[in-house]
Design an enzyme around this catalytic site. Structure first.
Site, short mmCIF file in Angstrom:
data_model
loop_
_atom_site.label_atom_id
_atom_site.label_comp_id
_atom_site.label_asym_id
_atom_site.label_seq_id
_atom_site.Cartn_x
_atom_site.Cartn_y
_atom_site.Cartn_z
N ASP A 143 -46.92 -18.35 -2.35
CA ASP A 143 -46.15 -18.17 -3.45
C ASP A 143 -46.88 -19.21 -4.58
O ASP A 143 -47.87 -19.94 -4.14
CB ASP A 143 -44.86 -18.86 -3.14
N SER A 144 -46.43 -19.07 -5.95
CA SER A 144 -47.21 -20.24 -6.71
C SER A 144 -46.59 -21.50 -6.58
O SER A 144 -47.28 -22.56 -6.99
CB SER A 144 -46.61 -19.73 -7.98
N TYR A 146 -46.98 -19.26 -12.51
CA TYR A 146 -47.79 -18.03 -12.42
C TYR A 146 -46.97 -17.21 -13.66
O TYR A 146 -47.49 -16.24 -14.01
CB TYR A 146 -47.79 -17.11 -11.31
N GLY A 147 -45.80 -17.37 -13.83
CA GLY A 147 -44.69 -16.28 -14.53
C GLY A 147 -45.09 -16.39 -15.95
O GLY A 147 -44.63 -15.49 -16.75
N ASN A 159 -43.11 -13.03 -7.01
CA ASN A 159 -42.80 -11.84 -7.76
C ASN A 159 -43.79 -11.67 -8.89
O ASN A 159 -44.27 -10.34 -8.83
CB ASN A 159 -41.28 -11.64 -8.51
N GLU A 181 -35.37 -25.65 -10.16
CA GLU A 181 -36.33 -26.64 -9.69
C GLU A 181 -35.50 -28.07 -10.13
O GLU A 181 -35.65 -29.00 -9.37
CB GLU A 181 -37.61 -26.47 -10.14
N THR A 218 -38.70 -15.55 -7.32
CA THR A 218 -38.30 -16.26 -5.87
C THR A 218 -37.19 -17.17 -6.07
O THR A 218 -36.39 -17.57 -5.29
CB THR A 218 -39.60 -17.21 -5.56
N1 DGL Z 1 -42.57 -17.59 -7.85
C1 DGL Z 1 -42.37 -16.92 -9.38
C2 DGL Z 1 -42.13 -15.75 -9.25
O1 DGL Z 1 -41.43 -15.23 -8.40
C3 DGL Z 1 -41.84 -18.06 -10.22
C4 DGL Z 1 -42.32 -19.38 -10.62
C5 DGL Z 1 -43.60 -18.99 -11.27
O2 DGL Z 1 -43.46 -18.62 -12.54
O3 DGL Z 1 -44.62 -19.64 -10.98
O4 DGL Z 1 -42.21 -14.96 -10.08
#
Ligand code: DGL
Length: 267
Positions: free
Chosen positions: A10-11, A42-43, A74, A152, A185
């Site tokens: 995950d990010s 990452y979003g 995601n 968070e 997530t």
């Molecule tokens: N893990 C990212 C998602 O599910 C959310 C956090 C991010 O933007 O990195 O899209």
């Protein structure tokens, strides 16, 4: 001999909601988790950047003797899944497919809502996957970028989070959706807030972590790759700030993690 592992990445810390479901579904597996805490979120990033990060992480995880790669994020699933599938010769599972299949089964009205990060929503990955599954389905989407930092921060039942969720979900409520995919997530942690803002119990929430875990187990079973006996284990790697990860992991998993290792993944 050490068992071949299942890798989950995950990010950052959000993917622990998916990890938790996979731990529950596959208790005997060796799980290897990577959180790209140096480069999150990452979003809000481009397809090019996220794809590059994902390929670097995959290269790192492949060194850990893994039999499957699960993309818990995601945004990464939306932007980089096909690049990962092309580059790797082990199975790569993303969170979008399982959630979409579950939503298509659950809906009665035929209108499915999807919430996620800007990158996920702008990619149209959920809309495309739903349309490919059933052309008659209608999709209503909304990017909800403020929800990740609120989760968070630990504001899970906070009035500010409730107001923000209500503002994001208001337009979706008017679409006749009866099913809502939690396409990020972090959202399973504020399910109650989202449920209320989406219009209450008449809307069925789809948790991609749960659906992912179900499909990962089925995949391993069908391919006779499931480890059914023995004690499972877990290793955690991050690209920055292991102490913060450890602190948040306690909240995200509802249990502490013993050791988080700092790892460099750059090409
Ligand atoms: N893990 C990212 C998602 O599910 C959310 C956090 C991010 O933007 O990195 O899209």
């Amino acid at each position: 001999m050490r068992a071949q592992g299942v890798a989950i990445f995950d990010s950052g810390v959000g993917g622990l909601t998916v990890f938790k479901e996979i731990r529950r579904a596959l208790p005997a597996e060796r799980l290897v988790y990577f959180g790209d805490t140096a480069r999150l979120p990452y979003g809000s990033k481009s397809r090019e950047a996220v794809t590059r990060f994902c390929l670097e992480i995959a290269r790192f995880l492949l060194k850990h003797d893994i039999k499957m790669l699960i993309v818990a994020c995601n945004s990464a699933s939306a932007l980089a899944l096909s690049a990962l599938e092309d580059a790797l010769d082990i199975p790569v599972l993303g969170v979008i497919g399982p959630a979409v299949r579950a939503a298509a089964v659950a809906t009665k009205s035929g209108t499915i809502g999807v919430i996620g990060t800007e990158a996920t929503i702008n990619s149209r990955a959920y809309e495309d996957a739903l349309a490919a599954l059933n052309g008659a389905l209608k999709t209503a989407v909304k990017a909800c970028p403020l929800l990740v930092p609120l989760v968070e921060e630990g504001w899970w039942a906070h009035p500010v989070t409730e107001r923000v969720a209500q503002a994001y979900l208001r337009p979706l409520k008017k679409t006749g959706m009866d099913t809502l995919i939690l396409g990020c997530t972090h959202y399973p942690l504020i399910k109650a807030v989202i449920q209320k803002a989406a219009g209450g119990r008449r809307v069925r929430l789809i948790d991609s972590g749960e659906e992912m875990a179900r499909e990962a187990r089925a995949w391993l079973k069908v391919n006779a790759m499931e480890r059914r006996t023995g004690k499972g284990s877990q290793e955690f790697f991050v690209s920055d700030a292991p102490d913060r990860f450890k602190r948040l992991a306690r909240r995200f998993l509802g249990a502490g993690v013993d050791r988080v290792t700092l790892a460099a993944v750059e090409a």
